[in-house]
Every structure is written in structure tokens, then in C-alpha cells.
Scaffold this active site. Structure first.
Site, PDB file in Angstrom:
ATOM      1  N   ASP A 185      -5.753  -2.967  -0.940  1.00 58.05           N
ATOM      2  CA  ASP A 185      -5.264  -1.675  -1.437  1.00 58.05           C
ATOM      3  C   ASP A 185      -4.148  -1.185  -0.517  1.00 58.05           C
ATOM      4  O   ASP A 185      -4.355  -1.034   0.698  1.00 58.05           O
ATOM      5  CB  ASP A 185      -6.441  -0.682  -1.400  1.00 58.05           C
ATOM      6  N   LYS A 220      -3.118  -3.635  -4.671  1.00 55.31           N
ATOM      7  CA  LYS A 220      -3.233  -2.533  -5.634  1.00 55.31           C
ATOM      8  C   LYS A 220      -2.436  -1.355  -5.090  1.00 55.31           C
ATOM      9  O   LYS A 220      -2.403  -1.130  -3.869  1.00 55.31           O
ATOM     10  CB  LYS A 220      -4.710  -2.130  -5.796  1.00 55.31           C
ATOM     11  N   GLU A 279      -9.140   5.843 -13.119  1.00 57.74           N
ATOM     12  CA  GLU A 279     -10.139   6.581 -12.346  1.00 57.74           C
ATOM     13  C   GLU A 279     -10.270   8.006 -12.864  1.00 57.74           C
ATOM     14  O   GLU A 279      -9.264   8.722 -13.012  1.00 57.74           O
ATOM     15  CB  GLU A 279      -9.755   6.595 -10.855  1.00 57.74           C
ATOM     16  N   ASP A 317      -8.708   1.584  -0.049  1.00 61.16           N
ATOM     17  CA  ASP A 317      -8.379   2.525   1.024  1.00 61.16           C
ATOM     18  C   ASP A 317      -9.462   3.616   1.122  1.00 61.16           C
ATOM     19  O   ASP A 317      -9.420   4.461   2.021  1.00 61.16           O
ATOM     20  CB  ASP A 317      -6.980   3.124   0.850  1.00 61.16           C
ATOM     21  N   SER A 318     -10.474   3.559   0.226  1.00 61.11           N
ATOM     22  CA  SER A 318     -11.669   4.384   0.398  1.00 61.11           C
ATOM     23  C   SER A 318     -12.322   4.071   1.745  1.00 61.11           C
ATOM     24  O   SER A 318     -13.154   4.846   2.243  1.00 61.11           O
ATOM     25  CB  SER A 318     -12.657   4.140  -0.752  1.00 61.11           C
ATOM     26  N   GLU A 369      -1.315   2.922  -6.155  1.00 63.58           N
ATOM     27  CA  GLU A 369      -1.608   4.077  -7.008  1.00 63.58           C
ATOM     28  C   GLU A 369      -0.317   4.647  -7.582  1.00 63.58           C
ATOM     29  O   GLU A 369       0.706   4.673  -6.906  1.00 63.58           O
ATOM     30  CB  GLU A 369      -2.303   5.173  -6.188  1.00 63.58           C
TER      31      GLU A 369
HETATM   32  O1  KIV Z   1      -9.999   2.724  -2.620  1.00 62.84           O
HETATM   33  C1  KIV Z   1     -10.808   2.455  -3.514  1.00 62.84           C
HETATM   34  O2  KIV Z   1     -11.978   2.193  -3.272  1.00 62.84           O
HETATM   35  C2  KIV Z   1     -10.325   2.494  -4.881  1.00 62.84           C
HETATM   36  C3  KIV Z   1     -11.343   2.410  -5.966  1.00 62.84           C
HETATM   37  C4  KIV Z   1     -11.967   3.736  -6.128  1.00 62.84           C
HETATM   38  C5  KIV Z   1     -10.784   1.909  -7.238  1.00 62.84           C
HETATM   39  O3  KIV Z   1      -9.156   2.611  -5.116  1.00 62.84           O
END
Ligand code: KIV
Length: 305
Positions: A95, A125, A194, A56-57, A127
Site C-alpha cells: 500500500d 495500491k 471502502e 497502510d492501516s 487511494e
Molecule cells: O490499509 C488498509 O488496510 C486498506 C484496506 C482497508 C483496504 O487500505
């Protein structure tokens, strides 16, 4: 002869959560990078990375938001689809964006399922530590592999008071360890750590059976992940201390765009080798067809060269 190392390039065997676990058992470092589009995913896959994270970056490095909160499920799926069209060897992880799993478990399972059903991801994934362990368990129960993520969890940036290192006090370190153990118990197949102190990350890694993937967590984790835009020098925002730059593609791209602009302005591009030719006879015939009703050829206005 191929210039690519064994196990890389097109047609390499598919990485699954099982092959990742086997690699972890052999104490081999696991490699992961983010990708959000077809060409980057193809290169990452050909480079032999174990896993590609559609992170989600995306919100920050591609869509220009100040943090990751604004990106939606539909935007994530749109980019995840482009990645899965390109990458057939790496394990593909979608994500889960902010508010796709926080409100209730059934919605979380459904949204996780969308990543597999609509974007051909292999896993998701999410968080958060103990508070999301039951959510992770429910998603795993639906047959969807879940990658955990603790430490600095950017979706909680407002609650954390900014992007800061986590787990620096004895109490915070104990809480992170408890989070990690809870996620392992919930069935997560791996865990991102992280921005946590290196010795804490190494300790958590030793206490778990599943692999840890570090980002700003030192060398003692089972694997490493970076945001590819940080690694490539493509993100203009502040890059974190842990993001090693392997290339300066931002500078290279700017130089290429400026060179294109200069060439066009100087009429140096396109040159003959960039243009298509037409046989003279066809050209003459074409001009012949351009006769005005008077029978006289149409006047062809020549452009300045
Ligand atoms: O969104 C992302 O790129 C991430 C990584 C920093 C692990 O969660």
C-alpha cells in the site's frame, strides 16, 4: 492426511494478477486480508487467501497512530519485506503511504518500484479516483500492477471530515462511478471500494470489467478484504460496523500474559519440563573446577526454592 483444503498450505501455486482476473471471470469471490509481519503473513498464506495487502492501516493497528497519515515509505517497506519472506502463494500488494505518490508522478513511479524491488511485492495500491488516474497509468506503464482504492480513502480523512460512508447522494454516487471507470481505464487490475452503500458497490462492480474488492461495501463486490486486526479482535480502537470479528485474540492474549505473570510470581514457571538437565558427573566435575586457590571447594550458595 492433510487437514487443509486443496489449494492452501505451503507450496500452493502463486497467485498473480492474471489468476485473480481468471477467478473474477469465473465469478468466484476473491479473498484478501491485511498482514504486516512474518507470522501473520505465513498463516494468511497457508489459509489460502488470494491476496495479502500490506496496508497502510499498519499505522493504526500496529504502530498506534490515530490515522494512516504518519506511516512512511521506509516503514511500509520494512513490514512488506517481512510479509514477502513468509508468503509465497498469495498475491502480495504493498500500500503506497500518504505523500509517496501525491506530489509528483515520477516520485510515485519510483516509490511504487521500491515495493517490488526492495520488498518483493507483486503490486501496489493507491487511494483516490480520477485525480490519481494518471498517476496509476504511469505506474502501470512502468510494468507495476496497480490496485485502486475509492470510497472512504483514509489518507484523505482530513478532507473528508472523518471516517464516514461515501457515495450516499446521487451526485456522490455518480462521482464514485466515474472514479471507478477512470481507474479501470488507467489500467488498474482491481479496485477497493471502502465504506460505500451496498447497492452502489454492486452497481459499480457490474459496470467494471476488473474485480472490485469491498470493505464495508456489502456482498455485491467481486471480493472482500478486512484489516486482520479487526477480524481477530486485536485492535482496541473503535472497530467499524463492517468488521466482523472471527476471534477475540486480544482477550486471549491478555489472559495468556496474565497467566504467565501469575505463574512467574508464584514460582510455578518454569517447571522441570521447561528446564534443561545436566548429567550429575559433569556437574560434579564442574564444581570440582571451582576450587579456590586454597584447594577448598568454593562455597555454593543455594538459592531458596
Ligand atoms: O490499509 C488498509 O488496510 C486498506 C484496506 C482497508 C483496504 O487500505
Amino acid at each position: 492426511m492433510s487437514m487443509r483444503p486443496a489449494g492452501t498450505g505451503p507450496g500452493r501455486p502463486k497467485t498473480t494478477v492474471l489468476t485473480l482476473a481468471e477467478k473474477h471471470d469465473r465469478h468466484e469471490p476473491i479473498t484478501m486480508l491485511t498482514a504486516y509481519d512474518f507470522p501473520t503473513a505465513r498463516v494468511a498464506d497457508e489459509a489460502g487467501l488470494d491476496a495479502i495487502l500490506v496496508g497502510d492501516s499498519l499505522a493504526m493497528v500496529v504502530l498506534g497512530h490515530p490515522n494512516t497519515l504518519a506511516v512512511t515509505m521506509d516503514e511500509m517497506l520494512h513490514h512488506a519485506r517481512a510479509v514477502s519472506r513468509a508468503a509465497h502463494g498469495a498475491l502480495l500488494i504493498g500500500d503506497m503511504p500518504f505523500m509517496s505518490y501525491q506530489a509528483d508522478t515520477a516520485e510515485a513511479v519510483r516509490n511504487a518500484g521500491r515495493f517490488l524491488q526492495e520488498a518483493a511485492m507483486d503490486a501496489v495500491k493507491l487511494e483516490g479516483g480520477r485525480r490519481y488516474a494518471e498517476t496509476a497509468r504511469a505506474i502501470v506503464g512502468a510494468g507495476i500492477p496497480v490496485h485502486g482504492h475509492i470510497g472512504l480513502t483514509p489518507q484523505s480523512v482530513n478532507a473528508l471530515g472523518g471516517f464516514r460512508v461515501q457515495g450516499r447522494s446521487a451526485e456522490a454516487a455518480s462521482e464514485l462511478l466515474d472514479d471507478a471507470l477512470a481507474l479501470e481505464d488507467a489500467g488498474c487490475f482491481a479496485l477497493v471500494l471502502e465504506s460505500v452503500p451496498d447497492r452502489l458497490a454492486a452497481h459499480i462492480t457490474e459496470r467494471l470489467h476488473i474485480p472490485t474488492i469491498g470493505i464495508g461495501a456489502g456482498p455485491g463486490t467481486s471480493g472482500q478484504v478486512l484489516v486482520s486486526h479487526d477480524l481477530l479482535g486485536l485492535y482496541d480502537g473503535r472497530s467499524p460496523k463492517f468488521a466482523k470479528r472471527y476471534a477475540e485474540l486480544g482477550d486471549a492474549t491478555r489472559a495468556a500474559f496474565q497467566a504467565f505473570r501469575a505463574d512467574v510470581e508464584a514460582r510455578a514457571f518454569p517447571a522441570r519440563e521447561h528446564s534443561y538437565a545436566m548429567p550429575d558427573a559433569e556437574w560434579e566435575a564442574f564444581l570440582g573446577r571451582q576450587r579456590a586457590p586454597t584447594g577448598r571447594p568454593l562455597r555454593v550458595v543455594k538459592k531458596r526454592s
